[in-house]
Structure formats: structure tokens, C-alpha cells
Design a protein around this motif. Structure first.
Motif, PDB file in Angstrom:
ATOM      1  N   PRO A 391       2.129   4.842 -14.838  1.00  0.00           N
ATOM      2  CA  PRO A 391       2.092   5.339 -16.164  1.00  0.00           C
ATOM      3  C   PRO A 391       1.398   6.740 -16.208  1.00  0.00           C
ATOM      4  O   PRO A 391       0.341   6.892 -15.267  1.00  0.00           O
ATOM      5  N   PHE A 438      -4.189  18.264  -1.165  1.00  0.00           N
ATOM      6  CA  PHE A 438      -5.625  18.100  -0.405  1.00  0.00           C
ATOM      7  C   PHE A 438      -5.476  18.813   0.893  1.00  0.00           C
ATOM      8  O   PHE A 438      -6.553  19.008   1.456  1.00  0.00           O
TER       9      PHE A 438
ATOM     10  N   GLU B 143      -3.609   2.745 -16.108  1.00  0.00           N
ATOM     11  CA  GLU B 143      -3.090   3.245 -14.951  1.00  0.00           C
ATOM     12  C   GLU B 143      -3.311   4.683 -14.898  1.00  0.00           C
ATOM     13  O   GLU B 143      -3.414   5.474 -13.808  1.00  0.00           O
ATOM     14  N   ALA B 144      -3.131   5.212 -15.855  1.00  0.00           N
ATOM     15  CA  ALA B 144      -3.019   6.682 -16.034  1.00  0.00           C
ATOM     16  C   ALA B 144      -4.436   7.267 -15.710  1.00  0.00           C
ATOM     17  O   ALA B 144      -4.486   8.463 -15.278  1.00  0.00           O
ATOM     18  N   ILE B 147      -4.567   8.806 -11.922  1.00  0.00           N
ATOM     19  CA  ILE B 147      -3.942  10.172 -11.585  1.00  0.00           C
ATOM     20  C   ILE B 147      -4.980  11.310 -11.522  1.00  0.00           C
ATOM     21  O   ILE B 147      -5.396  11.927 -10.433  1.00  0.00           O
ATOM     22  N   PHE B 150      -7.627  10.498  -8.861  1.00  0.00           N
ATOM     23  CA  PHE B 150      -7.159  10.796  -7.520  1.00  0.00           C
ATOM     24  C   PHE B 150      -7.115  12.297  -7.021  1.00  0.00           C
ATOM     25  O   PHE B 150      -7.640  12.458  -5.976  1.00  0.00           O
ATOM     26  N   ILE B 151      -6.965  12.991  -7.940  1.00  0.00           N
ATOM     27  CA  ILE B 151      -6.868  14.354  -7.970  1.00  0.00           C
ATOM     28  C   ILE B 151      -8.177  14.754  -7.473  1.00  0.00           C
ATOM     29  O   ILE B 151      -8.756  15.732  -6.785  1.00  0.00           O
ATOM     30  N   GLY B 154      -9.832  13.824  -4.306  1.00  0.00           N
ATOM     31  CA  GLY B 154      -8.918  14.246  -3.200  1.00  0.00           C
ATOM     32  C   GLY B 154      -9.093  15.669  -3.047  1.00  0.00           C
ATOM     33  O   GLY B 154      -9.096  16.200  -1.884  1.00  0.00           O
ATOM     34  N   THR B 165      -9.801   8.497  -1.403  1.00  0.00           N
ATOM     35  CA  THR B 165      -9.104   8.672  -2.561  1.00  0.00           C
ATOM     36  C   THR B 165      -7.851   7.924  -2.385  1.00  0.00           C
ATOM     37  O   THR B 165      -7.490   7.265  -3.264  1.00  0.00           O
ATOM     38  N   PHE B 169      -7.127   4.528  -4.764  1.00  0.00           N
ATOM     39  CA  PHE B 169      -5.825   4.367  -5.692  1.00  0.00           C
ATOM     40  C   PHE B 169      -5.244   3.221  -5.284  1.00  0.00           C
ATOM     41  O   PHE B 169      -4.813   2.340  -6.203  1.00  0.00           O
TER      42      PHE B 169
END
Lengths: 484, 502
Positions: A391, A438, B143-144, B147, B150-151, B154, B165, B169
Motif C-alpha cells: 500500500p 541505491f 505498510e506505506a 516505502i 526503505f528509501i 537505502g 534496508t 523491508f
């Protein structure tokens, strides 16, 4: 047979696409290579008009015409619009690719339109015969398109494999159809259900016929264990063709399953047991999700990776169908339409990164895309997260609705298997994001795309987010189409 | 007067939309980008303040409720509201984010726009998690969060960032999808996704156990609890300073919040049956992870392990209630409130500790304890801050670290003498690892030329650390307002779980 010209109105989209294909074929003969863009233009405008025509002839009632071989219902309307839109996207992304590789020929569009015609015939088929005709028209056009680059050995090999396996699958399908016809005496889907009840659900020949039909269907869908052709064909075909092959025909394949299994043979669902198609589809779906996701991890070629990803998504679509409820069909339809959009977008990015003499086929070609072009890296990010089902992208809702449907028929364990493999699947999607964001780019050249591609590809990517934030609209369209 | 305003929606969407504006503005005018991000985050904090001042602490009802259809076909609603449990956490989120933006001001040279935007979007999404009252809306926000994080790890993380990362995740994704299936299952029992409706849902014992385990997987990974904590040290070590701060200060709290909002009220009987499991895992986290922290060579890793130990206190406080509830009356609330205070306090202290390490790392580009020594000689002001926060981390009375730990230990005493003894060891071990690190880094003679060349903190860093120090002190000396705000909600929760659903 009483002929009534009113009968021609529901079938207008098919007549129109057939005429369009012929028109393109003829006009293209008189066009010089430097004006080939005219062929492309006519095709694209034609497809947009087809959307308008489909909407115009669409209505809430179901119409069965031509002695029961043809059906026009809300589901067929929606699926046809989906096919036209996705084909439009595919042709648009393909244009630059074809032009750079001297493949910008009229035949691409003629064959493409015939494939579209095959798809919409499948969508509107109400008998085994019609659906088989549509299927073969689609398949034959696709065989030719896969080998579209005559000088490519990979392409020829892929086309050969596709043809041999496709023909085998058609044979198996026909064999199953003949058995079912032999027992029930009808090929019309609207009469088949009653006839099956009369013959009895445990009739051995009938069940054998069903097995063969499901096998033929899984060949066409690319479900494990009948998936072997998918990675080879996706890999060998020119990317522009893979893009087309991997998007719109999925909608038609969904229609194939819906028409044959649900409209035709719903009594054979075999709720809760293993002898009906529900049990068969559970096996196919679980295997597809498992094998598709696991093998995709090992791929280094993005086209092959997306091929295995397709296989796993097919597993999810089958989950929705096997639930055997209106909610399940709605969820599967939503999933299919969303998947076709995601797939078109994903291959669109692959094409956008390729250029003359360079195919962005390896995963390493995506390294550092965020530095080369942050905007399209962002679009790819949305597409990949959507495929992974994270999501707020729409891919999550597609999975959610399907899981919802499966849990509602007390198959919670299948849902657990589904989510388990979607975690494994998440790995290879986020690997792409890892490469884009990355890693340092190994190739600094800027992306070359026409403005039209840029705009449409952006809309395609953003639609993942938009549909994720507001999924209710598309969902209620699917819901109405299924007639829930 | 604020009751009619969509304050929660504003607090969620202002930073998210602002974040996208920041991305769109790009890196050309880096300074303007930073100011925009700061203004948006401060504005968000101001917008969220009415939640605190307009809050009616006499009731356990949801307040600032916003409700409309989202996906009518599945009865999924856009349904927001806060009670005494979620409101302080929202304020914590909006309070920490401006500090993170300031902390990354000059340090982040590579793609600053994306960096700032990721944190802003993160902020909105985290507020959404705390405010959502529809389970599916909650899950989408939940869950959002992955994102942007993660960025963040990373792109701006340390050398081993990619491994960290992806591990982060997949670990959190794995934990949460089983919760998704549990939520869908309950949807079919109750007909909608309302969390408050789930609270009153009748569930059998086996169902409760399975749902409890699904929730446990999701929340235990997020908290993180021993033995699923291994992603945290990796993620922390590799994350940029701002990432570590958000991770430790807020994301870990989301796991604890999940226990209070989902596990306890939805599956009270399963919680009761399995409370030994949670208590055991918490005590192992407190004691064993404390020892693990002791031997760390990397400052960030040490603080990461200390976070796990402190979060062990939180879960201990939440689940001790079943044992306390049987013996004495009011002690149960003490455990849960202690856990809540501990969460907020840990939000301040861990943020401050990571920022302190960040200050050193920006100058020396090393997090190894052995590379430092005698920092006090060159950075006296900084040393004062670091010693203060270290004391708070060790639970010194007068700081916020003491309040929560004390309340939880007090509640444990009512439950079982030995639980209290084990929990109290943290006061010794925590002091040992924190103060020993401070001794080696801050005190002593100047260890090498690099340390000799250090510059003391600048105004920007002073503001960030000073603000946090003030917060730690205020909460430590006067925790009453915070406890008061959550009191009604916690008592309501306890009353709810004391009634069996069977």
C-alpha cells in the motif's frame, strides 16, 4: 435463422475492429516508409473510437444473439474497454522502439488489430466454438508478432516454441470441449449448466472433459505446471511485442476462464472438494504463486523476471476465480485489469530505457536510474511496489480483494499461502528499486522518449497511486460488470 | 472551537502533500527546499497542537472523529479519531519531525529534496497509523511507512545499507501480512473493518489464539521483541541519523501501540492465556539484550540494543496487567500507563542519543567507540548534553527515563517479586552500558589528533539537543499531564479486557 439487423448493434465493436484492421491493411499498402506514422495514427485513433463505440452500445441488460453463440453483457463491455485501452498503451510505448529498430511496419498494427479482434471475440463468446475461434485468431496473430523481427534468432525460436505449445494446448482444449459436448449435447454456455445438472456431476467423461479444458486454459494463462513457454516467449520476442503480449491478452484470458468455467460449467465448481474446478484451480494457483515467485528471484534478465512475475500474478487471479462467488469474480476482474495496466507500465519503462543497439534487458541496466532520470525512476518505483502489493498502491488492493474473497469461502489456508509467497515475491521487486535508487549508474546516457510516451507513461505510473488511493470507482465498475 | 476542524486529516495530509511539493521543487535550490521542509514540519506541529489542548481527558471516547466512505463495497471507511493512547504519540511524531529536518540541514548533501520529502511523507503516514480507526486504513498507513523508510536507509545509509534496508523491508513485510489475513478474517465475522467494532467481536478461544499470533508477528517485529529484533541493529547502524531517530523514536512505538489497540482489546482471552510468552520475551529483552548492548563497539549499535531493552519494558508493562489484575485493583493501570510513559520518554531519549552520535559521526565519520576519547576537552557543551541524555537513558530520577521504568517496576512488584527483580536489573545494566560508553567516548584524555581537532556543536545542533533536553526534563519532573491524558482511555481498556469474550 431469422435475420434481424438489430442483432448487429451489440456486435458493433467486433465489426468495427475487423473493418479497422482491413482498413489499416489496405491503407498501409499505399504509404511510404517515411509516412508510416499514418498507419500508427489510424490504429490509435481507431482504438480510441472503439472505446467510444463499446460504451455507446453498452447497456445493463445481457443480450445473447446469433443463436446463442455471442453474448454482450456488462462484463464484456468493461473487459473490451480494458483491452482497447491497454492495447492503445502498448502500441504507444512500442512506437519508438519499432522505429529505432527498423521494425516500424504496417504489419505490426494489422496483426495487432487482429489480435485485439480475437480478444474481444473471446470476451463476448457464449459458446465453445466462438471462444475457440477468438482464441485461435489471437494466438495466430501473436505467433506472427513474436517472430516479428525476422532476423532475430531468439525471436524465431520463441515463436516456434509458442506455436508448437500453443497448438498443443488448443488441441487439448478442443479434446476437452468435445467430451463435454458429447455428454451434454450443447456448446452454449447459457444452456450448459442445466445440461450438466441433467447428466450428473459425477459423470466420468464430463469430469475428464473438464480436466482437459482446465489444462488448455492454464496453458493459455501460463499457470504452473503449464507455464514453460512464458519466460522463453517473453524473453525471445521483441520487447514491444512482449509488452503487448503481456498486457491485453491477460484480460482476454480472464474472460476465457470466466466464460468457460463460470458461465458454462459453474455446477462443476465442486465447492470444498478436489474433483471440481475449484480444487484444480487451487493446485494451479498455489503452484503458480510458488514457482513464479521463487524462480523470478534467480533471474537476471528483466523480461524473464517479469515473465515469472506474470505467472505468480496469474496465480492470484486464479485465487479470485476459484472462490466461486460474485465477490471472487469481481476481485479477479479488478486484479486482471490492474495487472494489465501494471504490466503495460513496467514494460513501457523497459522500452523507455532501451535504444537503438541497446536493449535494457539486464537488471544491471537499471542501476542508478534515480540519478539519470528521477521522474521515471519514481514511476518505476510505483509500478514495482504495486506489483509487490505494497500500500498505498493499487496492487495492494487487488491482492486484498482477492484474499478477502478466498477467506470468505473458508479457504483461509490458501490466503495464507498467497501472502507467504507475496513476501517472497516482494524481494525481487524491491531489488529493482534497490538497483534504481541505491546503486551508481553504469551508463549515464539520458533517456530518449517522445513527449507522448513521457506523458502517457507518467499517467500510467501515477494511476497506480491514484487507483490505490481511490480504488472504489474501478471496484464498483467491476462489481456491476459481474452483476453482483 | 477546534472540534469541527478536520485536524487529524490536516496533520496527516499537510506533510504528505508538502513532501511531494518538496520533491517537485528539486535539488537546484537546496536551501529553499530545506526551508520549505522546515516550515511544513513546524506548521504540522502547530496544526497538531489543538489535539493536545482541545483534548477532553475525562472520557475514553474517540475524539476529533472524521468519518466517510472510502470503499463502500467492502465497508472500508476513512475513519479517524484519537483517544488518550494515540494522541500523545501523534504529538510525539509531529514534535520529532522538525528536529529531524533541522538535524539533516547541512549534513545531507546528496539529493536533499528527496531526503526531506521522505521524512515529511513518513510523518504524515505515521500520524495516519495512530489516527486510523478503520483496520484497512490502518493497514494501508502501516505498510506505506515501509516505502519512505526503505528509501531513507537505502539511499543515505552507511556502507552496508542495502543489506540492512532489504532486511528491514522483508522482516516488517513478513510480520504484517499475517495481520492482514487476521483482519480480513475478522471482517467476515463483523461485517466491517471498524477497529472499535472488532473490540466487541465475540471470538472463540482458538480463533483468538490464532489472531493473537498473527498480531504478535506484526507487532513483535515492529517493536522489536526478542527474538525477532535482529533487523533493528542492522537498520539503525546503516541508517542516516534522521532515519535512526524516526525509527527509534516513533516507528518502534507503533508496535507498542498495536498491542494496545489490537492485541489486548480484540483478543483478551488469548492475551491472558499467552501473557507468559510476552512477559518472558520482554524479560529476556530487558536482561539479555542489556548484556548484548554492553559489549558493543559501535555506538549506534549500542543504542539500538538499548532501545530493544527499553521497549521490553513497554511490553512488560502492557502484559503484566493480567497477573496484577488478579491480585490487586488499581495496579494494572500502572503497568500500562508506565509502558505508555516509557514509550514517549524513549521517543525523546533515543532520538537525542542518536542525534548525539550523529553529531560525532558528522565530524569524525566513525561510530566506533575506540576512535573516540576525551571529547569533553574539545566539545564541552556537547559533552554536557551527551552525559545528560546518557543519564536519562540509564533511568536517572528527574529525567523522563525514570518515570516509566519506575511505574513498570512498581506494577511488576504487585505481580511477582521475581519479575520485578529481573526488570530492575535494567537499572544496573542500563547504567553500565550507557555510562561505560560515555566514559570511553567523552571522558579521559584526548585520544588522538582527530578528536583534538573537533569543533563544538553549532547553533543548529544546540537547538535540536536543547529542545530534547527540555522535553526529557519536563516529562521527568512533571509527568502528571501525560498520565492524566491517557488515564481514562487506559482504564477503559483495562475494564474491557477484564471481561472475557468467550
Amino acid at each position: 435463422m431469422q435475420f434481424d439487423s438489430n442483432q448487429l448493434i451489440p456486435v458493433l465493436p467486433e465489426i468495427y475492429i475487423l473493418s479497422l484492421a482491413c482498413l489499416v491493411l489496405v491503407i498501409d499498402l499505399f504509404i511510404k516508409q517515411e509516412n508510416r506514422i499514418v498507419t500508427y495514427g489510424i490504429t490509435q485513433i481507431g482504438l480510441l473510437l472503439a472505446v467510444a463505440i463499446t460504451v455507446a452500445v453498452g447497456q445493463p441488460q445481457t443480450q445473447i444473439i446469433f443463436d446463442g453463440s455471442y453474448i454482450r453483457d456488462p462484463m464484456s463491455d468493461v473487459l473490451k474497454v480494458g483491452i482497447f485501452v491497454v492495447s492503445f498503451l502498448a502500441f504507444l510505448y512500442a512506437k519508438d522502439y519499432l522505429r529505432d529498430r527498423d521494425l516500424f511496419k504496417g504489419e505490426f498494427y494489422t496483426l495487432g488489430l487482429f489480435a485485439v479482434l480475437g480478444m474481444i471475440i473471446m470476451v463476448s463468446a457464449n459458446s465453445f466454438l466462438t471462444i475457440y475461434l477468438g482464441l485461435e485468431l489471437l494466438a495466430l496473430s501473436m505467433y506472427a508478432l513474436v517472430a516479428f523481427n525476422r532476423d532475430s534468432q531468439d525471436g524465431a525460436e520463441a515463436a516456434m516454441k509458442y506455436f508448437v505449445l500453443g497448438a498443443l494446448a488448443s488441441g487439448i482444449l478442443l479434446y476437452g470441449i468435445s467430451m463435454v459436448y458429447g455428454m451434454t449435447g450443447t456448446i452454449r454456455f447459457d444452456e450448459l449448466g442445466g445440461a450438466i445438472q441433467k447428466v450428473g456431476l459425477d459423470n466420468v467423461v464430463l469430469v475428464f472433459g473438464l480436466v482437459f479444458i482446465v489444462i488448455g486454459l492454464s496453458f493459455k494463462l501460463g499457470a504452473v505446471p503449464f507455464h514453460m513457454w512464458v519466460p522463453d516467449v517473453y524473453h525471445g520476442a521483441p520487447t514491444a511485442v512482449t509488452l503487448f503480449l503481456g498486457s491485453a491478452p491477460k484480460i482476454a484470458a480472464f474472460a476465457l476462464a470466466m466464460r468457460m468455467l463460470v458461465d458454462g460449467m459453474e455446477p462443476l465448481v465442486g465447492q470444498g472438494g478436489w474433483q471440481g474446478w475449484q480444487g484444480m484451480l487451487i493446485v494451479l494457483a498455489v503452484l503458480s504463486m510458488a514457482i513464479g515467485n521463487l524462480i523470478a528471484i534467480a533471474q537476471t534478465n528483466i523480461k524473464r523476471m517479469l515473465a515469472y512475475s506474470t505467472i505468480s500474478h496469474v496465480g492470484f487471479i486464479l485465487l479470485g476465480i476459484l472462490a466461486g462467488t460474485k465477490e471472487g469474480y469481481t476481485a479477479a476482474m479488478f486484479y486482471t485489469l490492474v495487472y494489465a495496466l501494471m504490466s503495460a507500465g513496467g514494460f513501457g519503462i523497459v522500452i523507455a530505457l532501451s535504444r537503438r543497439g541497446f536493449e535494457a534487458e539486464n537488471l544491471d541496466d537499471y542501476k542508478g536510474l534515480n540519478q539519470r532520470n528521477p521522474w521515471f525512476a519514481g514511476m518505476m518505483l510505483l509500478l514495482m511496489f504495486s506489483m509487490a502489493g505494497v500500500p498505498p498502491t493499487v496492487g495492494f488492493f487487488a491482492k486484498l480483494f482477492v484474499l478477502d474473497a478466498v477467506v470468505s469461502v473458508d479457504l483461509t489456508w490458501v490466503a495464507l499461502v498467497g501472502v507467504f509467497f507475496s513476501i517472497i515475491g516482494a524481494f525481487y521487486y524491491i531489488r529493482i528499486i534497490k538497483l534504481m535508487y541505491f546503486d551508481k549508474p553504469s551508463d549515464e546516457s539520458p533517456l530518449s522518449m517522445g513527449v507522448d510516451t513521457q506523458v502517457v507513461l507518467s499517467l500510467n505510473g501515477l494511476s497506480m497511486l491514484y487507483l490505490g488511493l481511490f480504488p472504489a470507482g474501478l471496484l464498483s465498475i467491476c462489481h456491476t460488470a459481474i452483476g453482483g | 472551537m477546534f472540534a469541527d476542524w478536520p485536524i487529524l486529516s490536516l496533520t496527516i495530509w499537510l506533510p504528505i502533500i508538502g513532501g511531494f511539493m518538496v520533491i517537485a521543487s528539486g535539488d537546484r535550490e537546496a536551501n529553499a527546499t530545506r526551508w520549505t521542509a522546515l516550515i511544513i514540519s513546524v506548521l504540522t506541529f502547530l496544526v497538531s497542537l489543538p489535539l493536545w489542548f482541545g483534548f477532553d481527558s475525562s472520557t475514553a471516547q474517540m475524539q476529533f472523529v472524521e468519518r466517510m466512505d472510502w470503499i463502500p463495497l467492502f465497508n472500508i471507511e476513512y475513519y479517524l479519531g484519537v483517544d488518550g493512547i494515540s494522541m500523545p504519540l501523534i504529538i510525539l511524531t509531529t514534535f520529532i519531525t522538525p528536529l529531524v529536518v533541522i538535524a539533516g540541514w547541512e549534513v545531507i548533501k546528496y539529493k536533499p529534496a528527496l531526503y526531506m520529502a521522505a521524512f515529511l511523507i513518513m510523518e504524515g503516514v505515521m500520524v495516519g497509523v495512530f489516527a486510523a480507526l478503520d483496520a484497512m486504513l490502518f493497514y494501508v498507513f502501516w505498510e506505506a511507512m515501509l516505502i519512505p523508510m526503505f528509501i531513507i536507509i537505502g539511499v543515505w545509509g552507511g556502507p552496508n545499507r542495502v543489506y540492512a534496508t532489504i532486511k528491514f523491508f522483508l522482516y516488517t513485510f513478513l510480520g504484517s501480512v499475517f495481520m492482514l489475513v487476521a483482519l480480513i478474517y475478522m471482517y467476515y465475522q463483523s461485517g466491517n473493518f471498524e477497529i472499535l467494532g472488532f473490540h466487541d467481536l465475540k471470538l472463540g478461544h482458538t480463533e483468538q489464539i490464532l489472531i493473537f499470533i498473527a498480531f504478535l508477528l506484526a507487532f513483535a517485529v515492529k517493536v522489536p521483541m526478542w527474538p525477532v529484533h535482529t533487523w533493528l541493529p542492522d537498520a539503525h547502524v546503516e541508517a542516516p541519523t534522521g532515519g535512526s531517530v524516526i525509527l527509534a523514536a516513533i516507528m518502534l512505538k507503533i508496535g507498542g501501540y498495536g498491542f494496545l489497540r489490537f492485541s489486548l482489546p480484540i483478543t483478551p482471552d488469548a492475551s491472558h492465556t499467552l501473557d507468559w510468552l510476552i512477559i518472558g520475551m520482554s524479560l529476556i529483552a530487558v536482561v539479555y539484550i542489556g548484556f548484548v548492548a554492553l559489549i558493543q563497539q559501535d555506538m549506534k549499535k549500542l543504542i539500538a540494543y538499548s532501545s530493544i531493552a527499553h521497549m521490553g519494558f513497554v511490553t512488560l508493562g502492557f502484559y503484566i496487567v493480567f497477573i496484577v489484575g488478579q491480585s490487586a485493583g488499581s495496579g494494572a493501570a500502572l503497568g500500562v500507563e508506565g509502558g505508555m510513559v516509557q514509550m514517549v520518554s524513549h521517543g525523546f531519549i533515543s532520538a537525542a542519543m542518536f542525534l548525539c552520535v550523529g553529531v560525532l559521526y558528522d565530524r569524525m565519520h566513525s561510530r566506533q567507540i575506540n576512535d573516540y576519547g576525551g571529547v569533553v576537552n574539545t566539545m564541552p557543551v556537547f559533552a554536557a548534553f551527551m552525559v545528560f541524555f546518557a543519564m536519562a537513558n540509564a533511568g536517572l530520577p528527574g529525567t523522563s527515563g525514570f518515570v516509566g521504568e519506575f511505574m513498570v517496576i512498581l506494577a511488576s512488584f504487585r505481580a511477582d517479586f521475581w519479575y520485578a527483580v529481573l526488570a530492575s536489573t535494567t537499572l544496573i545494566i542500563g547504567a553500565a552500558y550507557t555510562l561505560w560508553m560515555v566514559k570511553r567516548v567523552v571522558f579521559g584524555d584526548v585520544a588522538n589528533d582527530n578528536v583534538a581537532a573537533l569543533q563544538d556543536i553549532n547553533g543548529r545542533e544546540y537547538i535540536v539537543l536543547g529542545t530534547l533536553a527540555a522535553a526529557v526534563l519536563v516529562l521527568g519532573l512533571w509527568p502528571a499531564p501525560l498520565v492524566e491524558v491517557m488515564d481514562a482511555s487506559v482504564n477503559n481498556l483495562l475494564q474491557h479486557i477484564s471481561v472475557s469474550k468467550l
